[in-house]
Design an enzyme around this catalytic site. Structure first.
Site, PDB file in Angstrom:
ATOM      1  N   GLY A  39       0.825  -1.215   0.000  1.00 52.50           N
ATOM      2  CA  GLY A  39       0.000   0.000   0.000  1.00 52.50           C
ATOM      3  C   GLY A  39       0.854   1.258   0.000  1.00 52.50           C
ATOM      4  O   GLY A  39       0.353   2.352  -0.241  1.00 52.50           O
ATOM      5  N   VAL A  41       3.244   4.554   0.754  1.00 55.23           N
ATOM      6  CA  VAL A  41       3.035   5.752   1.570  1.00 55.23           C
ATOM      7  C   VAL A  41       1.547   6.053   1.673  1.00 55.23           C
ATOM      8  O   VAL A  41       1.021   6.359   2.753  1.00 55.23           O
ATOM      9  CB  VAL A  41       3.783   6.953   0.949  1.00 55.23           C
ATOM     10  CG1 VAL A  41       3.368   8.267   1.597  1.00 55.23           C
ATOM     11  CG2 VAL A  41       5.288   6.752   1.080  1.00 55.23           C
ATOM     12  N   CYS A  42       0.845   5.948   0.550  1.00 55.04           N
ATOM     13  CA  CYS A  42      -0.566   6.337   0.507  1.00 55.04           C
ATOM     14  C   CYS A  42      -1.377   5.615   1.585  1.00 55.04           C
ATOM     15  O   CYS A  42      -2.046   6.241   2.392  1.00 55.04           O
ATOM     16  CB  CYS A  42      -1.119   6.020  -0.878  1.00 55.04           C
ATOM     17  SG  CYS A  42      -2.871   6.325  -1.021  1.00 55.04           S
ATOM     18  N   GLY A 179       5.288  24.760   5.388  1.00 53.40           N
ATOM     19  CA  GLY A 179       4.752  24.342   4.092  1.00 53.40           C
ATOM     20  C   GLY A 179       3.242  24.412   4.108  1.00 53.40           C
ATOM     21  O   GLY A 179       2.590  23.693   4.881  1.00 53.40           O
ATOM     22  N   GLY A 180       2.696  25.272   3.257  1.00 47.31           N
ATOM     23  CA  GLY A 180       1.244  25.452   3.211  1.00 47.31           C
ATOM     24  C   GLY A 180       0.615  24.764   2.012  1.00 47.31           C
ATOM     25  O   GLY A 180      -0.393  25.218   1.481  1.00 47.31           O
ATOM     26  N   GLU A 202       4.437  29.613   5.097  1.00 46.96           N
ATOM     27  CA  GLU A 202       4.540  29.306   3.664  1.00 46.96           C
ATOM     28  C   GLU A 202       5.422  30.360   3.003  1.00 46.96           C
ATOM     29  O   GLU A 202       5.204  31.555   3.171  1.00 46.96           O
ATOM     30  CB  GLU A 202       3.130  29.288   3.038  1.00 46.96           C
ATOM     31  CG  GLU A 202       3.090  29.288   1.528  1.00 46.96           C
ATOM     32  CD  GLU A 202       3.858  28.153   0.876  1.00 46.96           C
ATOM     33  OE1 GLU A 202       3.624  26.995   1.221  1.00 46.96           O
ATOM     34  OE2 GLU A 202       4.726  28.453   0.009  1.00 46.96           O
ATOM     35  N   ARG A 267       7.922  16.422  -1.345  1.00 47.88           N
ATOM     36  CA  ARG A 267       8.613  15.132  -1.400  1.00 47.88           C
ATOM     37  C   ARG A 267       9.500  15.079  -2.629  1.00 47.88           C
ATOM     38  O   ARG A 267       9.274  15.791  -3.597  1.00 47.88           O
ATOM     39  CB  ARG A 267       7.581  13.993  -1.423  1.00 47.88           C
ATOM     40  CG  ARG A 267       6.694  14.012  -0.183  1.00 47.88           C
ATOM     41  CD  ARG A 267       5.681  12.878  -0.196  1.00 47.88           C
ATOM     42  NE  ARG A 267       6.281  11.566  -0.146  1.00 47.88           N
ATOM     43  CZ  ARG A 267       6.648  10.935   0.977  1.00 47.88           C
ATOM     44  NH1 ARG A 267       6.496  11.521   2.149  1.00 47.88           N
ATOM     45  NH2 ARG A 267       7.176   9.725   0.927  1.00 47.88           N
ATOM     46  N   ALA A 314      -1.648   9.757  -5.486  1.00 40.30           N
ATOM     47  CA  ALA A 314      -1.864   8.313  -5.543  1.00 40.30           C
ATOM     48  C   ALA A 314      -2.628   7.894  -6.804  1.00 40.30           C
ATOM     49  O   ALA A 314      -2.288   6.895  -7.443  1.00 40.30           O
ATOM     50  CB  ALA A 314      -2.631   7.874  -4.300  1.00 40.30           C
ATOM     51  N   HIS A 438     -32.677  17.050  -6.515  1.00 47.20           N
ATOM     52  CA  HIS A 438     -32.781  18.151  -5.563  1.00 47.20           C
ATOM     53  C   HIS A 438     -33.227  17.613  -4.207  1.00 47.20           C
ATOM     54  O   HIS A 438     -34.098  16.745  -4.169  1.00 47.20           O
ATOM     55  CB  HIS A 438     -33.799  19.170  -6.067  1.00 47.20           C
ATOM     56  CG  HIS A 438     -34.022  20.296  -5.097  1.00 47.20           C
ATOM     57  ND1 HIS A 438     -33.081  21.281  -4.895  1.00 47.20           N
ATOM     58  CD2 HIS A 438     -35.057  20.561  -4.256  1.00 47.20           C
ATOM     59  CE1 HIS A 438     -33.543  22.134  -3.977  1.00 47.20           C
ATOM     60  NE2 HIS A 438     -34.734  21.710  -3.568  1.00 47.20           N
TER      61      HIS A 438
HETATM   62  C1  LIG Z   1       0.859  12.833   4.459  1.00 51.48           C
HETATM   63  C2  LIG Z   1       0.531  12.511   3.026  1.00 51.48           C
HETATM   64  C3  LIG Z   1      -0.778  12.574   2.596  1.00 51.48           C
HETATM   65  C4  LIG Z   1      -1.085  12.280   1.278  1.00 51.48           C
HETATM   66  N1  LIG Z   1      -2.395  12.352   0.888  1.00 51.48           N
HETATM   67  C5  LIG Z   1      -2.704  12.089  -0.390  1.00 51.48           C
HETATM   68  C6  LIG Z   1      -4.051  12.124  -0.819  1.00 51.48           C
HETATM   69  O1  LIG Z   1      -4.959  12.418  -0.046  1.00 51.48           O
HETATM   70  N2  LIG Z   1      -4.326  11.827  -2.104  1.00 51.48           N
HETATM   71  C7  LIG Z   1      -3.336  11.505  -2.990  1.00 51.48           C
HETATM   72  O2  LIG Z   1      -3.626  11.250  -4.150  1.00 51.48           O
HETATM   73  N3  LIG Z   1      -2.046  11.447  -2.609  1.00 51.48           N
HETATM   74  C8  LIG Z   1      -1.714  11.727  -1.331  1.00 51.48           C
HETATM   75  N4  LIG Z   1      -0.416  11.639  -0.939  1.00 51.48           N
HETATM   76  C9  LIG Z   1       0.602  11.255  -1.945  1.00 51.48           C
HETATM   77  C10 LIG Z   1       0.590   9.745  -2.157  1.00 51.48           C
HETATM   78  O3  LIG Z   1       0.808   9.097  -0.927  1.00 51.48           O
HETATM   79  C11 LIG Z   1       1.674   9.367  -3.148  1.00 51.48           C
HETATM   80  O4  LIG Z   1       1.506  10.125  -4.326  1.00 51.48           O
HETATM   81  C12 LIG Z   1       1.589   7.888  -3.500  1.00 51.48           C
HETATM   82  O5  LIG Z   1       1.776   7.094  -2.352  1.00 51.48           O
HETATM   83  C13 LIG Z   1       2.654   7.535  -4.543  1.00 51.48           C
HETATM   84  O6  LIG Z   1       2.548   6.193  -4.863  1.00 51.48           O
HETATM   85  P1  LIG Z   1       3.782   5.349  -5.393  1.00 51.48           P
HETATM   86  O7  LIG Z   1       3.254   3.992  -5.657  1.00 51.48           O
HETATM   87  O8  LIG Z   1       4.448   6.086  -6.474  1.00 51.48           O
HETATM   88  O9  LIG Z   1       4.826   5.344  -4.198  1.00 51.48           O
HETATM   89  P2  LIG Z   1       4.723   4.916  -2.669  1.00 51.48           P
HETATM   90  O10 LIG Z   1       3.349   4.950  -2.164  1.00 51.48           O
HETATM   91  O11 LIG Z   1       5.750   5.747  -1.994  1.00 51.48           O
HETATM   92  O12 LIG Z   1       5.192   3.407  -2.684  1.00 51.48           O
HETATM   93  C14 LIG Z   1       6.497   3.063  -2.993  1.00 51.48           C
HETATM   94  C15 LIG Z   1       6.764   1.719  -2.363  1.00 51.48           C
HETATM   95  O13 LIG Z   1       8.003   1.225  -2.853  1.00 51.48           O
HETATM   96  C16 LIG Z   1       8.657   0.547  -1.801  1.00 51.48           C
HETATM   97  N5  LIG Z   1      10.069   0.500  -2.132  1.00 51.48           N
HETATM   98  C17 LIG Z   1      10.916   1.536  -2.336  1.00 51.48           C
HETATM   99  N6  LIG Z   1      12.155   1.079  -2.650  1.00 51.48           N
HETATM  100  C18 LIG Z   1      12.085  -0.265  -2.625  1.00 51.48           C
HETATM  101  C19 LIG Z   1      13.033  -1.294  -2.853  1.00 51.48           C
HETATM  102  N7  LIG Z   1      14.299  -1.029  -3.174  1.00 51.48           N
HETATM  103  N8  LIG Z   1      12.632  -2.570  -2.743  1.00 51.48           N
HETATM  104  C20 LIG Z   1      11.335  -2.869  -2.420  1.00 51.48           C
HETATM  105  N9  LIG Z   1      10.405  -1.923  -2.198  1.00 51.48           N
HETATM  106  C21 LIG Z   1      10.774  -0.639  -2.304  1.00 51.48           C
HETATM  107  C22 LIG Z   1       8.345   1.413  -0.579  1.00 51.48           C
HETATM  108  O14 LIG Z   1       8.516   0.690   0.619  1.00 51.48           O
HETATM  109  C23 LIG Z   1       6.902   1.800  -0.849  1.00 51.48           C
HETATM  110  O15 LIG Z   1       5.988   0.904  -0.247  1.00 51.48           O
HETATM  111  C24 LIG Z   1      -0.067  11.912   0.375  1.00 51.48           C
HETATM  112  C25 LIG Z   1       1.264  11.826   0.807  1.00 51.48           C
HETATM  113  C26 LIG Z   1       1.547  12.120   2.108  1.00 51.48           C
HETATM  114  C27 LIG Z   1       2.980  12.018   2.575  1.00 51.48           C
END
Ligand SMILES: Cc1cc2nc3c(=O)[nH]c(=O)nc-3n(C[C@H](O)[C@H](O)[C@H](O)COP(=O)(O)OP(=O)(O)OC[C@H]3O[C@@H](n4cnc5c(N)ncnc54)[C@H](O)[C@@H]3O)c2cc1C
Length: 461
Positions: A39, A41-42, A179-180, A202, A267, A314, A438
């Site tokens: 799952g 970061v998301c 950061g805003g 900000e 990020r 995400a 409505h």
């Molecule tokens: C606080 C916060 C709130 C957010 N809220 C939203 C929101 O409401 N809506 C939205 O759309 N986006 C939101 N985001 C952004 C969203 O989380 C990211 O855009 C999204 O998670 C990116 O997905 P990804 O699959 O590219 O990477 P990630 O979700 O970062 O997943 C990457 C994965 O790769 C794995 N990985 C990395 N390197 C290796 C390796 N060498 N070997 C094996 N595994 C590895 C990591 O462990 C991780 O699980 C938010 C971000 C934060 C920080």
């Protein structure tokens, strides 16, 4: 000789796990490597835990406003232990769901740290040794990491990233958010509702940079009413943890002393890990460069999600994952960023999609705009949420909807009707003449589309 698959996906976030499922649905044998929790970061430290906490904040806010709705609710207050337990329950449940989806779709989940040696060659440190995976194609989906300037003393204790804040879930007496943007504003709103004294710093002229200026102003004024000290055009010069507090010095010499500091400055794509530096992939401004098929400069290696920069969202990562997976399966799917909904889950919510007025001005596109205030919406008024507006922007030449902004109740949901119009290139008139139930909030989208032709029935704008 290692294990062989059609496709290896590195990273199990919303980019990687969605790519793995789609590839498997299309008949490929797929390995998905994840070093932490499925799952990404998301699900674990981003979208889902923050929205779970913001729901708690909304419930608390409603309880405090109960009298306005003719109800007596005494003693509503946050309990950090219960907040954390609910957040963890939601995350754990969804993580289990993700794992079960992957398994049932036949994706092989490999736990460990992946290093990509070259096209088709991935080795995984599993903790029990090294596992070599061979595949025809690789999708890199390793995400991003928080931007933490080395001069800021991030310690996870007094000076937090969003991940520290979510892991610890402590409600401080006071907090300064640097950061805003969307993440900073969402945390600021949460802590403020929970009773903390909140300052947002900000650097740019306004919070939510890049967002519609009137929507950003609306949020800033809501923050001010809630007692949040919003400081646009302020640059942080230094952060000094002291015993029991942190002192942040702003340009010009102002000092703000708070119990905690949250770094929410954005990020950066994780271009340093997973063997990426050794692959010779083209990068630009710190992100992996891809074409509209999500292919990198090295044949056989695709990249998706936060790793490729652009919109670090995400749902963008997931769409890119689908494009890369379908390409791997031989389909001719292409990536398009025409219709990307962007949401800040603040109160009021701010959402937008498609072109912005600034972008239209830069590109010389003449827009015609319709606006409808929620104050004139029966449903919003009944819900006690009359602040905000819907704005729809259409091409002045043919009336086709090119973008829109919703600031107010249900913005994160309402924006999708405008998104559909943008994606399907619908004239605003089509949305305006569709009968909307409505009383509902989507009537505000219909009225904004009517307003484009000066025909909004329920507003004088
Ligand atoms: C606080 C916060 C709130 C957010 N809220 C939203 C929101 O409401 N809506 C939205 O759309 N986006 C939101 N985001 C952004 C969203 O989380 C990211 O855009 C999204 O998670 C990116 O997905 P990804 O699959 O590219 O990477 P990630 O979700 O970062 O997943 C990457 C994965 O790769 C794995 N990985 C990395 N390197 C290796 C390796 N060498 N070997 C094996 N595994 C590895 C990591 O462990 C991780 O699980 C938010 C971000 C934060 C920080």
């Amino acid at each position: 000789m290692g294990k062989r698959y059609d496709l290896t996906v590195v990273g199990g976030g919303p980019g990687g796990y969605v790519a793995a499922i789609r590839a498997s649905q299309l008949g490929l044998s797929v390995a998905l490597v994840e070093r932490e929790d499925l799952g990404g970061v998301c699900l674990n430290w981003g979208c889902i835990p923050t929205k779970t906490l913001l729901k708690s904040a909304a419930v608390l806010d409603a309880a405090r406003r109960a009298e306005e709705f003719g109800l007596v609710v005494d003693g509503a207050r946050p309990d950090p232990e219960l907040l954390r337990a609910r957040k963890d329950r939601v995350v754990t449940r969804l993580r289990g769901g993700t794992e079960s989806l992957l398994t049932k779709r036949g994706v092989e989940i490999v736990r460990g740290v992946a290093t990509v040696a070259g096209p088709g060659a991935v080795s995984v440190e599993t903790g029990d040794g090294t596992l070599d995976l061979e595949s025809s194609r690789v999708i890199l989906a390793t995400g991003s990491s928080p931007l933490v300037p080395s001069v800021f003393p991030h310690d996870g204790d007094r000076v937090w990233t969003s991940r520290d804040a979510l892991d610890g879930l402590h409600i401080p007496e006071s907090i300064l958010v640097i950061g805003g943007g969307a993440v900073g504003c969402e945390f600021a709103g949460f802590y403020s509702t929970m009773g903390a004294r909140v300052t947002i710093v900000e650097m740019l002229d306004e919070i939510l940079p890049g967002e519609d200026p009137s929507a950003a102003r609306l949020l800033r004024s809501a923050f001010r009413k809630a007692g949040v000290d919003v400081r646009p055009k302020s640059r942080v010069e230094g952060i000094e943890p002291r015993s029991g507090s942190v002192v942040t010095t702003l340009e010009g010499g102002d000092e703000v002393e708070t119990e905690r500091v949250l770094l929410a400055m954005g990020r950066r794509p994780a271009v340093d890990g997973a063997g990426i530096p050794g692959l010779g992939l083209r990068t630009e401004r710190g992100a992996v460069v891809v074409d509209e098929t999500m292919e990198t400069s090295v044949s056989g290696i695709a990249a998706i999600g936060d790793l490729v920069g652009g919109w670090l969202l995400a749902h963008v990562a997931s769409r890119e994952g689908i494009v890369a997976a379908e390409r791997a399966a031989g389909r001719d799917t292409m990536m398009s960023y025409r219709t990307v909904p962007r949401v800040t889950f603040s109160h009021p919510e701010i959402a937008s999609v498609g072109i912005t007025e600034q972008q239209a001005a830069e590109e010389g596109i003449e827009l015609t705009t319709g606006r409808f205030p929620f104050a004139a919406s029966g449903k919003a008024t009944a819900e006690g949420e009359g602040a905000g507006f819907v704005k729809v922007m259409a091409d002045a030449s043919d009336g086709v909807v090119l973008g829109g902004v919703v600031a107010g109740p249900g913005a994160s949901e309402l924006v999708h009707e405008i998104a559909l119009a943008v994606e399907a290139r619908l004239p605003a008139e089509t949305v305006a003449r569709m009968i909307h139930a409505h009383p509902t909030l989507p009537e505000a989208v219909m009225e904004a589309c009517e307003a484009i032709h000066g025909l909004s029935v329920h507003s004088l704008t």
